[in-house]
Design an enzyme around this catalytic site. Structure first.
Site, PDB file in Angstrom:
ATOM      1  N   ARG A   1    -114.124 -18.415  19.300  1.00  0.00           N
ATOM      2  CA  ARG A   1    -114.044 -19.082  18.004  1.00  0.00           C
ATOM      3  C   ARG A   1    -114.161 -20.601  18.133  1.00  0.00           C
ATOM      4  O   ARG A   1    -113.615 -21.215  19.041  1.00  0.00           O
ATOM      5  CB  ARG A   1    -112.699 -18.718  17.364  1.00  0.00           C
ATOM      6  CG  ARG A   1    -112.481 -19.206  15.963  1.00  0.00           C
ATOM      7  CD  ARG A   1    -111.048 -18.891  15.527  1.00  0.00           C
ATOM      8  NE  ARG A   1    -110.073 -19.637  16.303  1.00  0.00           N
ATOM      9  CZ  ARG A   1    -108.819 -19.232  16.522  1.00  0.00           C
ATOM     10  NH1 ARG A   1    -108.414 -18.069  16.077  1.00  0.00           N
ATOM     11  NH2 ARG A   1    -107.987 -19.996  17.202  1.00  0.00           N
ATOM     12  N   ASP A   2    -114.882 -21.209  17.187  1.00  0.00           N
ATOM     13  CA  ASP A   2    -114.974 -22.661  17.044  1.00  0.00           C
ATOM     14  C   ASP A   2    -115.473 -23.349  18.308  1.00  0.00           C
ATOM     15  O   ASP A   2    -115.244 -24.539  18.503  1.00  0.00           O
ATOM     16  CB  ASP A   2    -113.626 -23.267  16.614  1.00  0.00           C
ATOM     17  CG  ASP A   2    -113.795 -24.638  15.968  1.00  0.00           C
ATOM     18  OD1 ASP A   2    -114.798 -24.842  15.269  1.00  0.00           O
ATOM     19  OD2 ASP A   2    -112.926 -25.514  16.185  1.00  0.00           O
ATOM     20  N   CYS A   3    -116.150 -22.603  19.171  1.00  0.00           N
ATOM     21  CA  CYS A   3    -116.791 -23.192  20.366  1.00  0.00           C
ATOM     22  C   CYS A   3    -115.808 -23.992  21.217  1.00  0.00           C
ATOM     23  O   CYS A   3    -116.180 -24.971  21.880  1.00  0.00           O
ATOM     24  CB  CYS A   3    -117.954 -24.077  19.967  1.00  0.00           C
ATOM     25  SG  CYS A   3    -119.001 -23.400  18.678  1.00  0.00           S
TER      26      CYS A   3
END
Length: 340
Positions: free
Chosen positions: A125-127
């Protein structure tokens, strides 16, 4: 990236305990908002006819209202009440999805309302940025989704599914090696949650400012949007409702005229145009609350305006803010003051 960031994960383990208590003591509403008062801040439900979504009378904003009133800060309490009296998304945490989903939906059902749940736990998630994390792997994510589904059961729920998940595949933020699995996980989540009797699922589809919409049509289809009830735009972002409607209608025309919902929680003054372009999404100053949640919208393709992001909770550790998802009363006050 491209103004798409800022989903702002919020682990709601502490809140769910309150919701479970509320489920045992909240009565129905007769449509005028006079029932369902919490003992501390007196927060009520909005009229069901235009706003069928559940107001959590024990959320962070409600607690802040009670604290300000106790301290004699009546002016500040009145400002924060503008947030506390509106339904906002409940972001399901990673550890107890069944318990949390059950607590929120039971409390909402007791009040004759629909719970708005945000699912934000996709692997990678969200890099790895401010809201990085997510399930350990695909199997863990499927088990988490199954837990959410068990918790909801037949109770009414409106779900915003995985902010940024498709967008970060398209913009290259998520490494290519995870793309195929992500599409599979999103399709599976839509299938599992969509099979519930009274649940609507809206897959996140970015916002009006991220880039070229032509690049996201096919990825949304690969992620299962055609099997969802629709899609969501502007989650945790600041683009105006007018621009968000235009963007949503552009997407809808390419994916079977699907309806959509818009996050209007903080878009009253539109996006911030100053500072570092890559972080304009993160706790921008001078923003304002947007249209209050309702199913009475300006366009027949727009199913609802929702407050998906909980106003007053930080986007991340930028511009003096606390960690992503933490309550930040000063920012909440600024949002309310700017709203007139």
């Amino acid at each position: 990236m491209y103004g798409s960031r800022g989903a702002g994960f919020r682990a709601s383990v502490a809140v769910v305990g309150m919701a479970l208590l509320i489920a045992g003591c909240s009565g129905g509403d007769d449509g005028d908002g006079e029932k369902d008062r919490a003992s501390g801040s007196g927060i009520t439900q909005q009229p069901n006819g235009t706003d069928p979504f559940w107001v959590n009378p024990e959320g962070n904003a409600a607690a802040q209202v009670a604290a300000y009133e106790k301290a004699g800060k009546d002016k500040d309490a009145k400002l924060i009440r503008r947030i506390a009296e509106q339904p906002t998304g409940e972001w399901i945490g990673p550890e107890n999805p069944e318990q949390e989903a059950k607590g929120f939906t039971e409390a909402a059902e007791k009040a004759d309302r629909d719970a708005v749940l945000v699912l934000y736990n996709i692997p990678h998630r969200d890099c790895g940025q401010y809201s990085g994390g997510g399930a350990a792997d695909g199997d863990a994510y499927r088990a988490w989704i199954d837990g959410v589904a068990r918790g909801i059961g037949d109770r009414p729920a409106t779900i915003v599914l995985e902010p940024d998940a498709v967008l970060h595949v398209v913009d290259g933020c998520t490494p290519e090696e995870f793309h195929e699995e992500r599409y599979d996980l999103l399709k599976g989540a839509i299938e599992t949650l969509g099979a519930l009797k009274n649940t609507k699922v809206y897959l996140d589809a970015g916002n009006a400012g991220w880039g070229d919409p032509d690049e996201i049509y096919d990825p949304l289809k690969w992620a299962g949007v055609e099997q969802a009830d629709g899609f969501a735009v502007n989650v945790s972002n600041f683009y105006t409702t007018e621009d968000s409607i235009a963007y949503g209608k552009q997407l809808s025309s390419k994916i079977g005229d699907k309806p959509f919902v818009i996050d209007t929680s903080r878009n009253g003054n539109g996006p911030w145009s100053e500072g570092d372009e890559d972080e304009r999404w993160c706790n921008p100053p001078g923003r304002a609350l947007g249209e209050t949640p309702t199913t009475k919208t300006a366009d027949p393709l727009v199913d609802a305006y929702l407050w998906v992001k909980r106003p007053g909770e930080s986007d991340g550790e930028c511009k003096g803010g606390p960690k992503a998802g933490e309550w930040w009363p000063e920012y909440a006050l600024d949002l309310a003051r700017a709203s007139g």
